[in-house]
Design a protein around this motif. Structure first.
Motif, short mmCIF file in Angstrom:
data_model
loop_
_atom_site.label_atom_id
_atom_site.label_comp_id
_atom_site.label_asym_id
_atom_site.label_seq_id
_atom_site.Cartn_x
_atom_site.Cartn_y
_atom_site.Cartn_z
N GLU A 1 -13.62 4.85 51.49
CA GLU A 1 -15.04 3.33 50.64
C GLU A 1 -14.63 3.06 49.77
N LEU A 2 -14.12 4.26 48.88
CA LEU A 2 -13.58 4.23 47.40
C LEU A 2 -12.60 3.27 47.20
N GLU A 3 -12.20 2.78 47.75
CA GLU A 3 -11.33 1.78 48.23
C GLU A 3 -11.78 0.24 48.56
N ASP A 4 -12.47 1.04 49.62
CA ASP A 4 -13.27 -1.02 49.54
C ASP A 4 -14.04 -1.49 48.25
N ALA A 5 -14.49 -0.80 47.60
CA ALA A 5 -15.39 -0.53 47.06
C ALA A 5 -14.81 -1.17 46.01
N LEU A 6 -13.30 -0.44 45.70
CA LEU A 6 -12.67 -0.94 44.55
C LEU A 6 -12.47 -2.68 44.49
N ARG A 7 -11.81 -2.85 46.08
CA ARG A 7 -12.22 -3.95 46.61
C ARG A 7 -12.84 -5.23 46.35
N ARG A 8 -14.00 -5.05 46.34
CA ARG A 8 -14.96 -5.63 46.39
C ARG A 8 -15.35 -6.11 45.22
N GLU A 9 -16.05 -4.87 43.97
CA GLU A 9 -16.13 -4.84 42.58
C GLU A 9 -14.63 -4.98 41.86
N GLY A 10 -13.78 -4.45 42.05
CA GLY A 10 -12.36 -5.04 41.10
C GLY A 10 -12.28 -5.57 39.54
N LEU A 11 -10.49 -5.86 39.63
CA LEU A 11 -10.58 -6.95 39.00
C LEU A 11 -10.83 -8.45 39.93
N SER A 12 -10.75 -9.20 38.17
CA SER A 12 -11.36 -10.60 38.36
C SER A 12 -10.05 -11.22 39.55
N ASP A 13 -9.15 -10.90 38.95
CA ASP A 13 -7.61 -10.66 40.04
C ASP A 13 -6.94 -10.43 40.93
N MET B 1 -10.09 3.01 37.44
CA MET B 1 -10.11 3.63 38.31
C MET B 1 -8.89 2.37 39.95
N ALA B 2 -8.29 1.97 40.01
CA ALA B 2 -7.62 1.24 41.15
C ALA B 2 -6.16 2.12 40.53
N VAL B 3 -5.33 2.15 39.42
CA VAL B 3 -4.31 2.83 39.12
C VAL B 3 -4.65 4.52 39.50
N SER B 4 -5.78 4.44 38.85
CA SER B 4 -6.09 6.52 39.42
C SER B 4 -6.16 6.72 41.12
N VAL B 5 -7.06 5.97 42.11
CA VAL B 5 -7.05 6.24 43.65
C VAL B 5 -5.32 5.75 44.52
N ALA B 6 -4.72 5.03 43.77
CA ALA B 6 -3.97 5.24 44.27
C ALA B 6 -2.50 5.84 43.75
N ASN B 7 -2.87 6.42 42.72
CA ASN B 7 -1.48 7.33 42.69
C ASN B 7 -2.34 8.81 43.31
N ALA B 8 -3.34 9.51 43.80
CA ALA B 8 -4.09 9.92 45.20
C ALA B 8 -3.60 9.72 45.92
N LEU B 9 -3.93 8.50 46.86
CA LEU B 9 -3.64 8.29 48.07
C LEU B 9 -2.31 8.53 48.25
N ASP B 10 -1.68 7.82 47.16
CA ASP B 10 0.12 7.94 47.03
C ASP B 10 0.84 9.50 47.13
#
Length: 156
Positions: free
Chosen positions: A29-41, A135-144
């Motif tokens: 869900e957090l990943e999905d939220a970061l995709r929806r509300e994330g970076l402009s690019d 937030m995206a980098v933090s979550v990516a590190n946790a998932l990795d």
């Protein structure tokens, strides 16, 4: 076969989703939220997440995030040069600032992210993109780290 190669080719250790489906669901869900509300690019988000996977040596997410970047319109040439982005002319100043911050967050020195690296990202990305990149980098590190610990291999 070398001992190291034998070690890295062993079976998956644990199925995280089977043991803790609620926690894995929340991360999804957090990943999905970061995709929806994330970076402009969205491509910048994926470049950062791919760089995280490169630095962490996570084949599973390297494959997944690279495929997503290509789907979003990223070029194979830029992905080929991502590990050497400092020497490449294919990346913008904003992308360079984002990648520098991504690397600092992933390698995180004892004294934290240096002010000059943070300041460059802040100036070039603005508060919205900067917050979402963090937030995206933090979550990516946790998932990795979860993937590497559980020894989840990319699909063949």
């Amino acid at each position: 076969m070398s001992k190291e190669l034998t070690y890295t080719m062993t079976r998956q250790r644990i199925e995280l989703a089977a043991v803790s489906p609620r926690a894995v669901g929340l991360i999804t869900e957090l990943e999905d939220a970061l995709r929806r509300e994330g970076l402009s690019d969205d491509r910048l988000r994926e470049l950062a997440r791919i760089r995280v996977a490169q630095l962490n040596g996570c084949a599973y997410f390297l494959a997944q995030r690279s495929a997503e970047a290509l789907r979003l319109g990223e070029t194979q040439d830029r992905l080929n040069e991502l590990a050497g982005w400092r020497d490449s002319r294919r990346f913008t100043d904003s992308e360079r600032a984002a990648l520098a911050l991504t690397e600092m967050m992933t390698r995180l020195p004892a004294d934290g992210v240096p002010d000059d690296v943070y300041g460059a990202a802040e100036n070039l990305l603005g508060p919205y993109n900067l917050a979402n990149l963090i937030m995206a980098v933090s979550v990516a590190n946790a998932l990795d780290r979860m993937c590497l610990t559980a020894r989840i291999s990319p699909p063949h």
